[in-house]
Scaffold this motif. Structure first.
Motif, PDB file in Angstrom:
ATOM      1  N   CYS A   2       0.834  -1.206   0.000  1.00 11.93           N
ATOM      2  CA  CYS A   2       0.000   0.000   0.000  1.00 11.93           C
ATOM      3  C   CYS A   2       0.867   1.252   0.000  1.00 11.93           C
ATOM      4  O   CYS A   2       2.063   1.214   0.283  1.00 11.93           O
ATOM      5  CB  CYS A   2      -0.905   0.009   1.221  1.00 11.93           C
ATOM      6  N   SER A  19      -4.463   7.461  -1.174  1.00  9.68           N
ATOM      7  CA  SER A  19      -4.186   6.130  -0.641  1.00  9.68           C
ATOM      8  C   SER A  19      -4.531   5.055  -1.660  1.00  9.68           C
ATOM      9  O   SER A  19      -5.587   5.100  -2.288  1.00  9.68           O
ATOM     10  CB  SER A  19      -5.011   5.889   0.638  1.00  9.68           C
ATOM     11  N   ARG A  21      -4.947   0.893  -1.551  1.00  6.26           N
ATOM     12  CA  ARG A  21      -4.959  -0.316  -0.734  1.00  6.26           C
ATOM     13  C   ARG A  21      -4.662  -1.506  -1.637  1.00  6.26           C
ATOM     14  O   ARG A  21      -5.407  -1.800  -2.578  1.00  6.26           O
ATOM     15  CB  ARG A  21      -6.322  -0.530  -0.074  1.00  6.26           C
ATOM     16  N   GLU A  23      -4.248  -5.516  -1.960  1.00  8.65           N
ATOM     17  CA  GLU A  23      -4.722  -6.718  -1.259  1.00  8.65           C
ATOM     18  C   GLU A  23      -5.010  -7.809  -2.277  1.00  8.65           C
ATOM     19  O   GLU A  23      -4.918  -7.589  -3.484  1.00  8.65           O
ATOM     20  CB  GLU A  23      -6.016  -6.401  -0.488  1.00  8.65           C
ATOM     21  N   TRP A  56      -8.439   0.383   6.761  1.00  2.30           N
ATOM     22  CA  TRP A  56      -7.110   0.859   6.402  1.00  2.30           C
ATOM     23  C   TRP A  56      -7.095   2.379   6.303  1.00  2.30           C
ATOM     24  O   TRP A  56      -6.062   3.000   6.376  1.00  2.30           O
ATOM     25  CB  TRP A  56      -6.667   0.240   5.069  1.00  2.30           C
ATOM     26  N   THR A  69      -0.516   1.592   6.868  1.00  6.13           N
ATOM     27  CA  THR A  69       0.231   0.821   5.877  1.00  6.13           C
ATOM     28  C   THR A  69       0.939  -0.328   6.591  1.00  6.13           C
ATOM     29  O   THR A  69       1.333  -0.203   7.758  1.00  6.13           O
ATOM     30  CB  THR A  69       1.282   1.670   5.130  1.00  6.13           C
TER      31      THR A  69
END
Length: 331
Positions: A2, A19, A21, A23, A56, A69
């Motif tokens: 991230c 940001s 994310r 995953e 997050w 993070t």
């Protein structure tokens, strides 16, 4: 892998936050929304795979904000955590709105009460957003703090975003680690976008936000070379702000840390041969947060892939929220 980018350099926005994310794309995740009672003052996405249903990135109606993070940990330093790291930002944003808790007090509570020894490595950027003040002709801001369980003392807090013109990036290492090209590149791109917006006198918030999403979508991850070791290829992710779908292991059986640590992977010659619906890992969500001088917040989240790993069109995957921070002018 991230990334978070934060700036106080725009005259019209005391805080800008970007940001990504990263995953497993099929990890159950709730899109950004106002949470249910008793935490209806919190806006953010949630991880539905772990019992904590952590976040997050989240912000409250009162201006508390938190973004987390992970650390990239290899070899013996990697372990399966008992508790989700999403509980860490939860602990900050879900506290009662009327509670007055300074950064050091929260860090102490986080370490002594919530506990950070049974979660994987993390850095948490957090703080309460309030107007800037003019001191000696310069704008000063309340600032944001950074706490990490790789330096677990409350007095080890790092403070950023206290002055006009600051731009900082943070990825999967300690704050200030300049060996990550994506962090350096992200800071440069964000500064350039701010300079262009101010110079042009654009003030088109939608256009500016779109420019910020373009930064979050910079893909510099090369194709995996034939015979290239997986842990070597994973290190390439530190070069790319956006992580396109790459091969890995199912989110149902392993946490994403094992992908980031270089412990697991499938031997595909390039990312284009990955079956995204079953094995994809990459940038799952992108978020832009703009806070203006009146305390008005624009929070925009884009979901790039659905739970089946299929690409989501921008118009279908975008959620946008606007609200005024309560008590913005209060001392």
């Amino acid at each position: 892998m991230c990334i978070a980018l934060i700036s106080t350099a725009h005259p019209a926005y005391p805080l800008i936050l970007l940001s990504n994310r990263d995953e497993f794309l099929n990890r159950p995740t709730a899109p950004a929304q106002w949470w249910s009672s008793p935490h209806s003052h919190v806006l953010g996405g949630r991880d539905l795979q772990r019992a904590e249903q952590g976040t997050w990135l989240a912000i409250t109606k009162q201006g508390r904000i938190a973004v987390l993070t992970n650390f990239r940990e290899e070899g013996d330093t990697y372990h399966t955590a008992d508790k989700s790291r999403g509980a860490i930002p939860n602990a900050y944003v879900t506290q009662p709105p009327e509670r007055k808790e300074g950064s050091e007090d929260f860090a102490r509570r986080l370490i002594e009460e919530v506990g950070v020894g049974d979660v994987g490595g993390f850095s948490l950027v957090f703080g309460e957003l309030r107007p800037w003040e003019l001191k000696d002709g310069a704008r000063e801001f309340p600032g944001l703090s950074i706490v990490s369980n790789r330096s677990v003392k409350a007095d080890d807090l790092v403070t950023i975003a206290t002055a006009e013109g600051e731009t900082h990036g943070l990825s999967n290492s300690h704050f200030g680690d300049r060996s990550w090209p994506k962090v350096v590149h992200g800071e440069e791109l964000l500064n350039a976008a701010i300079e262009d917006d101010f110079k042009d006198g654009n003030r088109d918030q939608s256009g500016f936000a779109e420019r910020l999403f373009e930064i979050l979508s910079i893909d510099k991850l090369p194709k995996r070379k034939q015979g290239e070791a997986w842990d070597t290829y994973v290190r390439q992710m530190r070069n790319s702000i956006l992580i396109p779908p790459v091969g890995g292991i199912s989110a149902e059986s392993k946490p994403a840390d094992s992908m980031a640590s270089g412990k697991d992977g499938v031997d595909t010659p390039d990312r284009g041969n990955v079956e995204v619906r079953e094995f994809g890992y990459g940038t799952q969500k992108q978020t832009v947060v703009l806070v203006d001088n009146t305390g008005r917040v624009k929070f925009i989240e884009r979901t790039l892939y659905d739970q089946e790993g299929r690409t989501v069109r921008v118009k279908d995957g975008q959620r946008e929220f606007t609200f005024e921070i309560e008590g913005w002018q209060d001392p």
